[in-house]
Design a protein around this motif. Structure first.
Motif, PDB file in Angstrom:
ATOM      1  N   GLY A  51      -1.438   4.445   2.308  1.00  0.00           N
ATOM      2  CA  GLY A  51      -0.183   3.770   2.022  1.00  0.00           C
ATOM      3  C   GLY A  51       1.017   4.324   2.752  1.00  0.00           C
ATOM      4  O   GLY A  51       2.068   3.678   2.784  1.00  0.00           O
ATOM      5  N   SER A  52       0.878   5.495   3.345  1.00  0.00           N
ATOM      6  CA  SER A  52       2.004   6.097   4.080  1.00  0.00           C
ATOM      7  C   SER A  52       2.138   5.567   5.498  1.00  0.00           C
ATOM      8  O   SER A  52       3.204   5.691   6.098  1.00  0.00           O
ATOM      9  N   ARG A  53       1.053   4.998   6.039  1.00  0.00           N
ATOM     10  CA  ARG A  53       1.054   4.403   7.374  1.00  0.00           C
ATOM     11  C   ARG A  53       1.485   5.396   8.450  1.00  0.00           C
ATOM     12  O   ARG A  53       2.539   5.246   9.078  1.00  0.00           O
ATOM     13  N   VAL A  54       0.672   6.408   8.681  1.00  0.00           N
ATOM     14  CA  VAL A  54       0.929   7.391   9.729  1.00  0.00           C
ATOM     15  C   VAL A  54      -0.318   7.507  10.605  1.00  0.00           C
ATOM     16  O   VAL A  54      -1.388   7.884  10.130  1.00  0.00           O
ATOM     17  N   GLY A  55      -0.175   7.174  11.871  1.00  0.00           N
ATOM     18  CA  GLY A  55      -1.253   7.332  12.833  1.00  0.00           C
ATOM     19  C   GLY A  55      -0.713   7.968  14.095  1.00  0.00           C
ATOM     20  O   GLY A  55       0.507   8.091  14.280  1.00  0.00           O
ATOM     21  N   TYR A  56      -1.623   8.362  14.982  1.00  0.00           N
ATOM     22  CA  TYR A  56      -1.166   8.979  16.227  1.00  0.00           C
ATOM     23  C   TYR A  56      -2.192   8.769  17.327  1.00  0.00           C
ATOM     24  O   TYR A  56      -3.348   8.415  17.072  1.00  0.00           O
ATOM     25  N   HIS A 112       1.239  15.180  24.653  1.00  0.00           N
ATOM     26  CA  HIS A 112       0.048  14.335  24.682  1.00  0.00           C
ATOM     27  C   HIS A 112      -0.034  13.379  23.488  1.00  0.00           C
ATOM     28  O   HIS A 112      -1.006  12.638  23.373  1.00  0.00           O
ATOM     29  N   PHE A 113       0.970  13.388  22.610  1.00  0.00           N
ATOM     30  CA  PHE A 113       0.899  12.593  21.380  1.00  0.00           C
ATOM     31  C   PHE A 113       1.948  11.486  21.357  1.00  0.00           C
ATOM     32  O   PHE A 113       3.078  11.663  21.838  1.00  0.00           O
ATOM     33  N   ALA A 114       1.557  10.363  20.788  1.00  0.00           N
ATOM     34  CA  ALA A 114       2.495   9.338  20.338  1.00  0.00           C
ATOM     35  C   ALA A 114       2.187   9.087  18.873  1.00  0.00           C
ATOM     36  O   ALA A 114       1.043   9.225  18.435  1.00  0.00           O
ATOM     37  N   VAL A 115       3.206   8.730  18.109  1.00  0.00           N
ATOM     38  CA  VAL A 115       3.065   8.550  16.667  1.00  0.00           C
ATOM     39  C   VAL A 115       3.474   7.132  16.311  1.00  0.00           C
ATOM     40  O   VAL A 115       4.403   6.574  16.902  1.00  0.00           O
ATOM     41  N   GLY A 116       2.766   6.538  15.351  1.00  0.00           N
ATOM     42  CA  GLY A 116       3.086   5.168  14.968  1.00  0.00           C
ATOM     43  C   GLY A 116       2.682   4.855  13.546  1.00  0.00           C
ATOM     44  O   GLY A 116       2.172   5.723  12.821  1.00  0.00           O
ATOM     45  N   GLU A 117       2.907   3.595  13.163  1.00  0.00           N
ATOM     46  CA  GLU A 117       2.683   3.154  11.787  1.00  0.00           C
ATOM     47  C   GLU A 117       1.208   2.859  11.550  1.00  0.00           C
ATOM     48  O   GLU A 117       0.788   1.705  11.411  1.00  0.00           O
ATOM     49  N   GLY A 118       0.410   3.918  11.500  1.00  0.00           N
ATOM     50  CA  GLY A 118      -1.024   3.767  11.338  1.00  0.00           C
ATOM     51  C   GLY A 118      -1.672   3.279  12.625  1.00  0.00           C
ATOM     52  O   GLY A 118      -0.994   2.830  13.560  1.00  0.00           O
ATOM     53  N   ILE A 119      -2.982   3.359  12.688  1.00  0.00           N
ATOM     54  CA  ILE A 119      -3.683   2.888  13.875  1.00  0.00           C
ATOM     55  C   ILE A 119      -3.448   1.402  14.094  1.00  0.00           C
ATOM     56  O   ILE A 119      -3.334   0.938  15.235  1.00  0.00           O
ATOM     57  N   ASP A 120      -3.324   0.636  13.010  1.00  0.00           N
ATOM     58  CA  ASP A 120      -3.100  -0.803  13.167  1.00  0.00           C
ATOM     59  C   ASP A 120      -1.838  -1.084  13.966  1.00  0.00           C
ATOM     60  O   ASP A 120      -1.821  -1.928  14.864  1.00  0.00           O
ATOM     61  N   GLY A 121      -0.749  -0.402  13.630  1.00  0.00           N
ATOM     62  CA  GLY A 121       0.484  -0.590  14.374  1.00  0.00           C
ATOM     63  C   GLY A 121       0.359  -0.127  15.805  1.00  0.00           C
ATOM     64  O   GLY A 121       0.887  -0.761  16.733  1.00  0.00           O
ATOM     65  N   ILE A 122      -0.335   0.985  16.008  1.00  0.00           N
ATOM     66  CA  ILE A 122      -0.525   1.521  17.357  1.00  0.00           C
ATOM     67  C   ILE A 122      -1.334   0.554  18.220  1.00  0.00           C
ATOM     68  O   ILE A 122      -1.022   0.342  19.400  1.00  0.00           O
ATOM     69  N   THR A 171      -5.728   8.925  12.475  1.00  0.00           N
ATOM     70  CA  THR A 171      -4.923   8.472  11.344  1.00  0.00           C
ATOM     71  C   THR A 171      -4.933   9.477  10.212  1.00  0.00           C
ATOM     72  O   THR A 171      -5.835  10.316  10.104  1.00  0.00           O
ATOM     73  N   PHE A 172      -3.928   9.366   9.343  1.00  0.00           N
ATOM     74  CA  PHE A 172      -3.886  10.113   8.089  1.00  0.00           C
ATOM     75  C   PHE A 172      -4.361   9.248   6.913  1.00  0.00           C
ATOM     76  O   PHE A 172      -4.280   9.665   5.769  1.00  0.00           O
ATOM     77  N   SER A 173      -4.870   8.051   7.208  1.00  0.00           N
ATOM     78  CA  SER A 173      -5.230   7.110   6.149  1.00  0.00           C
ATOM     79  C   SER A 173      -6.562   7.418   5.482  1.00  0.00           C
ATOM     80  O   SER A 173      -6.767   7.060   4.319  1.00  0.00           O
ATOM     81  N   LYS A 174      -7.480   8.066   6.179  1.00  0.00           N
ATOM     82  CA  LYS A 174      -8.847   8.195   5.688  1.00  0.00           C
ATOM     83  C   LYS A 174      -9.067   9.540   4.995  1.00  0.00           C
ATOM     84  O   LYS A 174      -8.856   9.658   3.795  1.00  0.00           O
ATOM     85  N   ALA A 175      -9.465  10.548   5.722  1.00  0.00           N
ATOM     86  CA  ALA A 175      -9.778  11.830   5.095  1.00  0.00           C
ATOM     87  C   ALA A 175      -8.577  12.431   4.379  1.00  0.00           C
ATOM     88  O   ALA A 175      -8.728  13.086   3.337  1.00  0.00           O
TER      89      ALA A 175
END
Length: 371
Positions: free
Chosen positions: A232-237, A87-97, A223-227
């Motif tokens: 700076g790592s740019r990881v979203g899903y 059920h997951f896709a991973v990308g470069e932060g929500i912006d990239g997604i 995203t992993f950007s907030k909490a």
């Protein structure tokens, strides 16, 4: 020199802009130094010590590409949220997604529904693929679910974007209303439910995974950007049906997620104690410190479920802009919403106490200088 002529008509017609002016650009262009970086909704409390240690331990392997299947991270997300990794896709932060989703759905002229004054980067991607934005005004500083649905039906729009909690106002809707909204949309309309601030929101505002997982036309972005303090790592899903999740494989950059970002995300998911602690610090700055500073200066803080507070300055956008610019002169970087009537507000991100003190000292000076 003549302009390069091989750009597509869509790209050739677009301005060369960045949706957000970064503090680095302000420092370069205005010769100022940012002392309190509380404008970009970053988490100034930073990632957990375990994340930093994991990055340090893996730094020597940065010569390697990351796993193009993102198998370990998808599996960890599945265990964390209690749903299959498919059920997951991973990308470069929500912006990239968001850019990938736009590419999946939008063709030139496609109507896309969103809120007037909502997240500018989504609009940036819509324009980049030639979509036609259909915007719905906020009502009482919240995104208007009924108005968004009406616009979807009127335009027969294949894509609608809704953030909960919301940026830039920090407002939110209850989970049951969001589920009802999602289920009221046509099956032919894809709903992007942006949940970037889900960890800082009231539990009652975030639909359970089970409540939406059966809908093939809903994609949730996180995203992993907030909490988690990893902007700076740019990881979203994304969380969606397996069919939607696998659609990303058709177009994504399969080596786009950096290896150290993946390592950091895996470590962050394990450190639940730190996440609880940092959310408590975010809540104190959001619900206590920023509101008390605002009220002490005759401004009105709005209720927020995010890691920032929108503060009503009581006048118009020009006045709010003067406050933003004046604070930057004092080394305090904040931002403001971009359209009326939201732009009567300034937007202040949470931060460590040192940043709050600097804001507390600078704000009355700025208000006196522009009154």
């Amino acid at each position: 020199m003549s302009e390069f002529s091989r750009l597509t008509p869509i790209v050739a017609a677009l301005p060369s802009t960045v949706p957000f002016v970064g503090p680095e650009a302000i420092e370069r262009n205005r010769g100022l130094k940012v002392e309190a970086r509380i404008g970009a909704n970053e988490n100034g409390f930073g990632p957990s010590p375990g994340v930093i240690a994991a990055i340090a331990a893996a730094a020597g392997e940065t010569w390697k590409y990351g796993d193009p299947d993102n198998f370990e991270l998808k599996s960890a997300l599945g265990a964390h949220l209690g749903v299959s990794p498919v059920h997951f896709a991973v990308g470069e932060g929500i912006d990239g997604i968001l850019g990938l989703i736009a590419r999946m759905v939008i063709e030139p002229g496609t109507p896309v529904v969103t809120s007037l004054g909502g997240y500018p980067t989504f609009n940036f991607h819509v324009h980049g693929f030639g979509g036609r934005l259909v915007t719905v005004p906020y009502v009482d500083d919240r995104e208007d679910l009924g108005g968004l649905r009406d616009a979807v039906l009127k335009e027969n729009a294949p894509l609608v974007y809704f953030a909960n909690p919301d940026n830039p106002m920090g407002s939110w809707h209850d989970a049951e209303d969001i589920v009802a909204f999602a289920r009221s949309l046509p099956e032919t309309t894809l709903l992007i439910l942006d949940e970037a601030y889900s960890e800082t929101a009231p539990a009652s505002s975030i639909p359970s995974i089970a409540s939406l997982i059966d809908l093939p036309n809903v994609i949730r972005t996180r995203t992993f950007s907030k909490a988690y303090g990893m902007a700076g790592s740019r990881v979203g899903y994304t969380i969606s049906s397996p069919q939607l999740a696998s659609a990303f494989d058709k177009i994504r950059n399969h080596f786009g997620l950096n290896r150290l970002g993946t390592v950091a995300a895996l470590a962050a998911l394990k450190d639940t104690d730190y996440l609880s602690d940092v959310i408590a610090r975010i809540k104190h700055a959001r619900d206590v410190r920023i509101p008390e500073i605002a009220r002490a200066n005759g401004l009105v803080p709005l209720k927020s479920a995010t890691n920032f507070v929108a503060v009503d300055c009581g006048r118009d956008g020009a006045y709010a802009r003067a406050i933003v610019d004046g604070l930057m002169e004092q080394g305090v970087f904040i931002r403001m919403p971009g359209v009326a009537p939201l732009n009567r507000c300034i937007r202040i991100s949470v931060g460590p106490e040192a940043d709050m003190i600097r804001l507390e000292e600078a704000l009355p000076k700025v208000l006196r200088s522009i009154s």
